[in-house]
Write an enzyme that holds these catalytic residues in place. Structure first.
Site: not given
Ligand code: F6P
Length: 330
Positions: A132, A130, A134
């Site tokens: 993030d 990821t 996190d």
């Molecule tokens: O987890 C990675 C991420 O890019 C986050 O930073 C963000 O909040 C989310 O995914 C966005 O998700 P999606 O691709 O479902 O819009």
């Protein structure tokens, strides 16, 4: 399970894609093939398990993907995996394909699905993927380095035009509820402010006073990195402009942070992690998460790993402010 008992493994990528996922797919596949293990690529994360969309992966199928962003297996956020019915269907697919071990490359949401599969008897190994950063049990997640470098370069570019026009710029970076991309990119560009979900107390007046103060001392720009977890950058820009009288613009970097060719670190670490996941399965280990902790690749019990908590570095947060608001004029 002993080494020679593993015959077939599955590999999937789940949740938000991240640069380096392809490097992990490549190394898991080739490591398995080198041990005489068959590999099935599961398409679109858990959705592929539920809908039975799998394809054989041989060593040639993963040629020339190490430097490519995205994931050749595709990815999805699968709500059905949150239901017992979805989990049981996924388990059934694993059994039908005689999958002895499943490598799940994804973030904490994907890990919760993996843990459910483990609890239902499917041996699952998690690989943290990821942007993030996190995931509590590991100091590194696949994609973070590429994403934070992309954010850093983008902010550098915004600052050029921000300085020319003597504006305040708010740049919103991804990270969901975590502030790592914001903190690291903020430190790397020398931002004046970094707003982190872990720390932000919504004291906008303090930010406004600092902008007025630094402008009075001759500073030509003011860069605020705003984490996605705080958001509302456009509205914040309007309020700051109204309060300071200084033109203020918001830029939301968005999905560009998830794409692009992975950095060297992401290619290398993802390669080690993908291979390690296969090694763990071959060694007969069950329900583990591959992690990078205190400078070493290691593995932890899935259940234990998901209970861990992550904190943001107080020292780094403090640095942003102490380095940005020095008394001299830059
Ligand atoms: O987890 C990675 C991420 O890019 C986050 O930073 C963000 O909040 C989310 O995914 C966005 O998700 P999606 O691709 O479902 O819009």
């Amino acid at each position: 399970m002993a080494e020679n008992q593993i015959r077939t493994i599955g590999v999937l990528t789940s949740g938000g894609d991240a640069p380096g996922m392809n490097a992990a797919i490549r190394s898991a596949t080739r490591r398995a093939v080198s041990k005489g293990i068959r590999v099935k690529g599961v398409l679109k994360g858990y959705e592929g398990l539920i809908k039975d969309e799998l394809r054989d992966l041989g060593d040639r199928d993963v040629s020339e993907i190490i430097g490519r962003g995205g994931t050749i297996l595709y990815s999805a956020r699968c709500k059905e995996m949150l239901t017992e019915e979805g989990v049981l269907t996924a388990v059934e697919t694993c059994r039908r394909h005689e999958i002895d071990g499943l490598v799940v490359i994804g973030g904490d949401g994907s890990f919760r699905g993996a843990l459910e599969l483990s609890r239902h008897g499917i041996n699952t190994i998690g690989v943290p993927g990821t942007i993030d950063l996190d995931i509590s049990c590991t100091d590194y997640t696949i994609g973070f380095d590429s994403a934070v470098n992309t954010a850093m370069r983008a902010v550098d570019q915004v600052r050029d035009t921000s300085t020319s026009h003597e504006r305040v710029s708010i740049i919103e970076v991804m990270g969901r509820n975590a502030g790592y991309i914001a903190l690291w990119s903020g430190l790397a560009v020398g931002a004046e402010d970094v707003l982190l979900p872990e720390k932000y107390d919504y004291d906008e007046e303090q930010i406004i006073n600092q902008i007025i103060d630094t402008r009075r001392r001759g500073k030509k720009h003011h860069i605020i990195i705003n984490a996605e977890g705080i958001g509302h950058s456009q509205a914040m820009a309007k309020r700051i402009e109204a309060a300071t009288g200084i033109e203020t613009r918001a830029t939301i970097l968005g999905y560009m942070q998830r794409g692009g060719s992975p950095t060297c670190q992401d290619r290398l670490y993802a390669t080690v992690m993908g291979a390690k996941a296969v090694d763990l399965l071959a060694e007969g280990k069950t329900s583990r998460v591959v992690a990078y902790r205190q400078g070493e690749f290691t593995d932890l019990d899935f259940e234990e790993a998901l209970k861990m908590e992550k904190t943001i570095s107080e020292y780094e947060v403090d640095l942003v402010h102490s380095l940005s608001y020095s008394t001299s004029v830059r």
